[in-house]
Motif scaffolding. Sequence first.
Motif: not given
Length: 285
Positions: A119-123, A174-180, A199-203
């Motif tokens: 949760r913390k990394w997602a935020v 949410f993830s920084n892995n935008i390919e996933k 809404s964004f490439s990260i979500n």
Amino acid sequence: MIKLIASDMDGTLVSNNHDISRNNVNAIKKAQDKGVEFIITTGRSYDDAYPQVVSAGIECNYLVMNGSELRNAQGEIIQSLYLEQTLVEQIVAELQQSDMYVEVYTTGGTFSPSDKETRKWAVATKINNFHPEISLEDAYQEAENHFLYQAINPIHSVHEIFENDYDVGKIISFSNNIEKIAELRISLPKKYPVNATGSFSINLEVTNPLADKGEAIKHYANSRGIYLNEIMTIGDSYNDLGMLNDSFGFTIAMGNAIDEVKKQAKYITDTNDADGVGKAIEQFL
């Protein structure tokens, strides 16, 4: 003649500093004074969207969770398109098996079965997305005290949601892995009867297959006796594509919009940090 203006929030009406500018508010109120209806169309839940809109001085109806709910200015649910329990359980299980963060928007609030660290990394990912000048690592350090983190109710299992008789409007990740994230937007609708966008490439945002901003606006306009060529829509990202198609009279892409949105919209206004919504309203009204 424009009779209805439908605007997205994040990246559109709301600036990167998370506020709604006075110029945007004034333009919306001028339109309303002329008899033009204004409606919020957002991926946010009502509980997330309403406080910011009201505090800015805007009174309007809401299409939230990408059209999963229609609420009036008093917050009453007029129409809903929720996800079935079995479907929620299957998708959440798949996302967790893929080590993805999971957040669930419900009629009882926002819940997450993901552990505290996830949760913390997602935020932190959200904070870094809105404020690139803040590193992901620094964002993680402040995540636990951030309002985005504090708005999430931790649960052990999604079963708790249904045990409390809450309905689910949206599953989000949410993830920084935008390919996933991009891969899941394509694969999930092939496996399940859902609509998957973001809404964004990260979500990733998963809703009822009929919960699409464009279809929701069409249904809403029809109930009001408003023709599609009398509607202005304004957005910036993937989940706005449905409401920026040619069937609407005035489709506006923000100056900060993704390329797909700019290519699809009929017009382009200024950015969300430069009163793009207000400027579009002033120009066309």
